[in-house]
Design a protein around this motif. Structure first.
Motif, PDB file in Angstrom:
ATOM      1  N   LEU A 164       0.815  -1.206   0.144  1.00  0.00           N
ATOM      2  CA  LEU A 164       0.177  -0.027   0.102  1.00  0.00           C
ATOM      3  C   LEU A 164       0.788   1.225  -0.090  1.00  0.00           C
ATOM      4  O   LEU A 164       0.498   2.411  -0.510  1.00  0.00           O
ATOM      5  CB  LEU A 164      -0.930  -0.084   1.369  1.00  0.00           C
ATOM      6  N   VAL A 165       1.901   1.200   0.753  1.00  0.00           N
ATOM      7  CA  VAL A 165       2.713   2.483   0.787  1.00  0.00           C
ATOM      8  C   VAL A 165       3.387   2.645  -0.698  1.00  0.00           C
ATOM      9  O   VAL A 165       3.557   3.716  -1.142  1.00  0.00           O
ATOM     10  CB  VAL A 165       3.991   2.256   1.693  1.00  0.00           C
ATOM     11  N   GLU A 166       3.806   1.575  -1.347  1.00  0.00           N
ATOM     12  CA  GLU A 166       4.409   1.793  -2.659  1.00  0.00           C
ATOM     13  C   GLU A 166       3.205   2.526  -3.657  1.00  0.00           C
ATOM     14  O   GLU A 166       3.382   3.202  -4.592  1.00  0.00           O
ATOM     15  CB  GLU A 166       4.830   0.537  -3.345  1.00  0.00           C
ATOM     16  N   LYS A 170       3.454   6.136  -5.373  1.00  0.00           N
ATOM     17  CA  LYS A 170       3.305   6.250  -7.010  1.00  0.00           C
ATOM     18  C   LYS A 170       2.101   7.231  -7.105  1.00  0.00           C
ATOM     19  O   LYS A 170       2.467   8.125  -8.048  1.00  0.00           O
ATOM     20  CB  LYS A 170       2.887   5.028  -7.429  1.00  0.00           C
ATOM     21  N   LEU A 171       1.202   7.202  -6.409  1.00  0.00           N
ATOM     22  CA  LEU A 171       0.078   8.172  -6.622  1.00  0.00           C
ATOM     23  C   LEU A 171       0.578   9.620  -6.347  1.00  0.00           C
ATOM     24  O   LEU A 171       0.212  10.446  -7.062  1.00  0.00           O
ATOM     25  CB  LEU A 171      -1.033   7.798  -5.749  1.00  0.00           C
ATOM     26  N   SER A 176       2.265  15.592  -8.523  1.00  0.00           N
ATOM     27  CA  SER A 176       2.981  16.870  -8.778  1.00  0.00           C
ATOM     28  C   SER A 176       4.638  16.429  -9.076  1.00  0.00           C
ATOM     29  O   SER A 176       4.953  15.472  -8.524  1.00  0.00           O
ATOM     30  CB  SER A 176       2.969  17.561  -7.592  1.00  0.00           C
ATOM     31  N   GLN A 177       5.285  17.293  -9.541  1.00  0.00           N
ATOM     32  CA  GLN A 177       6.848  16.941  -9.658  1.00  0.00           C
ATOM     33  C   GLN A 177       7.439  18.005  -8.551  1.00  0.00           C
ATOM     34  O   GLN A 177       8.888  17.922  -8.303  1.00  0.00           O
ATOM     35  CB  GLN A 177       7.464  17.881 -10.934  1.00  0.00           C
ATOM     36  N   VAL A 181       5.174  19.237  -2.502  1.00  0.00           N
ATOM     37  CA  VAL A 181       3.956  18.733  -2.862  1.00  0.00           C
ATOM     38  C   VAL A 181       3.801  17.206  -2.620  1.00  0.00           C
ATOM     39  O   VAL A 181       2.948  16.540  -1.928  1.00  0.00           O
ATOM     40  CB  VAL A 181       3.167  19.031  -4.074  1.00  0.00           C
ATOM     41  N   LYS A 182       4.831  16.447  -3.238  1.00  0.00           N
ATOM     42  CA  LYS A 182       4.865  15.115  -3.120  1.00  0.00           C
ATOM     43  C   LYS A 182       4.684  14.641  -1.465  1.00  0.00           C
ATOM     44  O   LYS A 182       3.877  13.746  -1.434  1.00  0.00           O
ATOM     45  CB  LYS A 182       6.009  14.600  -3.804  1.00  0.00           C
ATOM     46  N   LYS A 183       5.531  15.197  -0.955  1.00  0.00           N
ATOM     47  CA  LYS A 183       5.746  14.705   0.575  1.00  0.00           C
ATOM     48  C   LYS A 183       4.240  15.089   1.357  1.00  0.00           C
ATOM     49  O   LYS A 183       3.750  14.165   2.124  1.00  0.00           O
ATOM     50  CB  LYS A 183       6.849  15.532   1.160  1.00  0.00           C
ATOM     51  N   GLN A 184       3.835  16.209   1.133  1.00  0.00           N
ATOM     52  CA  GLN A 184       2.366  16.557   1.532  1.00  0.00           C
ATOM     53  C   GLN A 184       1.306  15.340   1.162  1.00  0.00           C
ATOM     54  O   GLN A 184       0.631  15.071   1.820  1.00  0.00           O
ATOM     55  CB  GLN A 184       1.837  17.775   1.408  1.00  0.00           C
ATOM     56  N   SER A 185       1.203  15.433  -0.103  1.00  0.00           N
ATOM     57  CA  SER A 185       0.400  14.350  -0.505  1.00  0.00           C
ATOM     58  C   SER A 185       0.539  12.815  -0.175  1.00  0.00           C
ATOM     59  O   SER A 185      -0.565  12.164   0.345  1.00  0.00           O
ATOM     60  CB  SER A 185       0.492  14.078  -2.145  1.00  0.00           C
ATOM     61  N   TYR A 186       1.875  12.444   0.046  1.00  0.00           N
ATOM     62  CA  TYR A 186       1.964  11.102   0.554  1.00  0.00           C
ATOM     63  C   TYR A 186       1.500  10.975   2.097  1.00  0.00           C
ATOM     64  O   TYR A 186       0.904  10.099   2.488  1.00  0.00           O
ATOM     65  CB  TYR A 186       3.484  10.898   0.628  1.00  0.00           C
TER      66      TYR A 186
END
Length: 224
Positions: A164-166, A170-171, A176-177, A181-186
């Motif tokens: 599920l983490v993977e 991926k999502l 975002s690049q 933003v990636k960190k916040q989304s995760y």
């Protein structure tokens, strides 16, 4: 020992039966996102804190203790946390934290970090530092599940969690690049995973309790 007493005919549901049946329901709910063994562990451990004479006297209305006075939620979380620690395997840290949180909160949400004016404190660790009747609980856990079974389930649950983490990473990368933003989304996705699994446990617990009280069986059906 007794988890519930049905009002209409005074039938009794044991702690072991309630935990096992709740685990089966929770596993079905969590299985919808391929996390069945996480759900099963949640259900098996959520109410083992009821394995005490104090709780039995309360449920039989033989004491003046009121609803909510007995913290029965901490025991299952503490047991899993300590058992995982004994393995000296850090790979279980994240999935154990997830299950600990859901077990501790199956009667209500909590903030996991609290500020007491001078420092931040981990609410889960504070709860698990309790020892009220814990030695008595340990004497009865095997009526529900053995240490070996829990460790086996934990190993499978860890694989489910990592998968599920993977997916969540991926999502997040697709959204975002921008690294922030990636960190916040995760982080958001991880929070939603915990909330979903917590809802699986809460619903499973209440469904099994309601079924017993009504002498009924709820058929759980998922659409393909």
């Amino acid at each position: 020992m007794i988890a519930h007493i049905r009002e209409k005919d005074k039938a009794e549901q044991s702690v072991s039966i309630h935990c096992q049946e709740t685990a089966n329901i929770c596993a079905r709910y969590a299985g919808s996102i391929h996390a069945a063994q996480i759900g099963k562990l949640q259900g098996l451990l959520h109410d083992i804190g009821k394995f005490t004479k104090v709780f039995e006297k309360y449920i039989r209305q033989e004491t003046k203790i009121r609803r909510g006075d007995i913290d029965h939620s901490y025991a299952g979380a503490k047991y899993l946390y300590q058992l995982a620690e004994q393995t000296d395997d850090n790979k279980y840290v994240a999935v154990v934290q997830l299950i600990v949180h859901t077990v501790l909160s199956h009667h209500g949400l909590h903030d996991w970090l609290n500020h007491n004016g001078s420092e931040w404190r981990d609410y889960a660790l504070d709860r698990m530092s309790k020892n009220e009747n814990y030695a008595e609980v340990l004497l009865h856990i095997k009526e529900v599940v053995s240490d070996e079974e829990v460790l086996h389930l934990l190993d499978v649950a860890n694989k489910e969690y990592n998968a599920l983490v993977e997916k969540m990473k991926k999502l997040a990368n697709q959204m975002s690049q921008d690294k922030a933003v990636k960190k916040q989304s995760y982080a958001f996705f991880k929070g939603m995973l915990e909330r979903f699994l917590q809802s699986c446990l809460i619903n499973a617990d209440r469904t099994n309790t309601a079924d017993f009280m009504a002498d009924f069986h709820t058929e759980i059906v998922f659409d393909n």
